[in-house]
Design a protein around this motif. Structure first.
Motif, PDB file in Angstrom:
ATOM      1  N   ALA A  11       0.835  -1.206   0.000  1.00  0.00           N
ATOM      2  CA  ALA A  11       0.000   0.000   0.000  1.00  0.00           C
ATOM      3  C   ALA A  11       0.865   1.249   0.000  1.00  0.00           C
ATOM      4  O   ALA A  11       0.601   2.204  -0.733  1.00  0.00           O
ATOM      5  N   HIS A  12       1.909   1.256   0.801  1.00  0.00           N
ATOM      6  CA  HIS A  12       2.793   2.418   0.832  1.00  0.00           C
ATOM      7  C   HIS A  12       3.489   2.592  -0.521  1.00  0.00           C
ATOM      8  O   HIS A  12       3.605   3.697  -1.046  1.00  0.00           O
ATOM      9  N   GLY A  15       1.092   4.026  -3.067  1.00  0.00           N
ATOM     10  CA  GLY A  15       0.803   5.431  -2.819  1.00  0.00           C
ATOM     11  C   GLY A  15       1.909   6.350  -3.309  1.00  0.00           C
ATOM     12  O   GLY A  15       1.665   7.475  -3.719  1.00  0.00           O
ATOM     13  N   GLN A  16       3.136   5.876  -3.279  1.00  0.00           N
ATOM     14  CA  GLN A  16       4.269   6.709  -3.677  1.00  0.00           C
ATOM     15  C   GLN A  16       4.640   6.576  -5.146  1.00  0.00           C
ATOM     16  O   GLN A  16       5.273   7.465  -5.714  1.00  0.00           O
ATOM     17  N   GLN A  77      -2.420  12.625   4.209  1.00  0.00           N
ATOM     18  CA  GLN A  77      -2.511  11.186   3.934  1.00  0.00           C
ATOM     19  C   GLN A  77      -3.311  10.916   2.661  1.00  0.00           C
ATOM     20  O   GLN A  77      -2.987  10.002   1.906  1.00  0.00           O
ATOM     21  N   THR A  81      -1.208   8.919  -0.196  1.00  0.00           N
ATOM     22  CA  THR A  81      -1.532   7.496  -0.359  1.00  0.00           C
ATOM     23  C   THR A  81      -2.809   7.249  -1.157  1.00  0.00           C
ATOM     24  O   THR A  81      -3.187   6.096  -1.336  1.00  0.00           O
ATOM     25  N   THR A  84      -5.338   5.087   0.610  1.00  0.00           N
ATOM     26  CA  THR A  84      -4.981   3.697   0.881  1.00  0.00           C
ATOM     27  C   THR A  84      -5.105   3.342   2.358  1.00  0.00           C
ATOM     28  O   THR A  84      -5.525   2.248   2.704  1.00  0.00           O
ATOM     29  N   TYR A  85      -4.752   4.278   3.234  1.00  0.00           N
ATOM     30  CA  TYR A  85      -4.817   4.009   4.676  1.00  0.00           C
ATOM     31  C   TYR A  85      -6.121   4.505   5.295  1.00  0.00           C
ATOM     32  O   TYR A  85      -6.338   4.338   6.483  1.00  0.00           O
ATOM     33  N   TRP A  96      -8.494   4.293  -6.484  1.00  0.00           N
ATOM     34  CA  TRP A  96      -7.349   4.202  -7.393  1.00  0.00           C
ATOM     35  C   TRP A  96      -7.791   4.173  -8.854  1.00  0.00           C
ATOM     36  O   TRP A  96      -7.096   4.707  -9.725  1.00  0.00           O
TER      37      TRP A  96
END
Length: 141
Positions: A11-12, A15-16, A77, A81, A84-85, A96
């Motif tokens: 997930a991280h 997001g990046q 956030q 992301t 995502t979180y 997404w």
């Protein structure tokens, strides 16, 4: 166990990824994605604040004037992301889809839609902790 370890941190990473690919839509698949510097992030917050004030003026006044909740405390956030979180996985997939099709504009649309969805609860919240939990779409709030 091997499959779980292979997905750890995905997930991280997701997001990046658009920020790391130089904003080239051919490489990212995301319309209008560019790496964000400090000024770019501040512009995004300014745009979000303007949209929130125009679309949901009561909520804007409640959050930013009455409780002085900084947009950065919850929207950072969102931008880093793409929810995502913040959302359940089945909704993250939809977020997404929109992000890859529309680029960062999708974050504004989704953020405003979620604020509108939770507007009544946010307007009733008086404690900063309750407001932040709602804005982060915490399931326990």
């Amino acid at each position: 166990m091997r499959n779980v370890l292979a997905l750890d941190g995905l997930a991280h990473f997701a997001g990046q990824l658009p920020h790391e690919l130089d904003g080239d839509p051919a490489r990212t698949g995301a319309a209008g994605c560019r790496p964000l510097d400090g000024a770019g992030v501040q512009r995004r917050f300014a745009v979000l604040e303007g949209l929130l004030e125009a679309a949901l003026p009561r909520l804007h006044a409640h959050l930013l004037r009455r409780h002085e909740v900084p947009l950065q405390s919850f929207a950072t956030q969102w931008f880093l992301t793409v929810f995502t979180y913040s959302l359940p996985f089945h909704l993250v997939l939809r977020a997404w889809d929109l992000f890859l099709f529309l680029g960062h504009d999708a974050i504004y649309w989704l953020g405003l839609a979620l604020c509108r969805l939770f507007e009544d609860l946010l307007l009733q919240a008086d404690a900063m902790e309750d407001i932040m939990a709602l804005l982060r779409f915490d399931a326990d709030a």
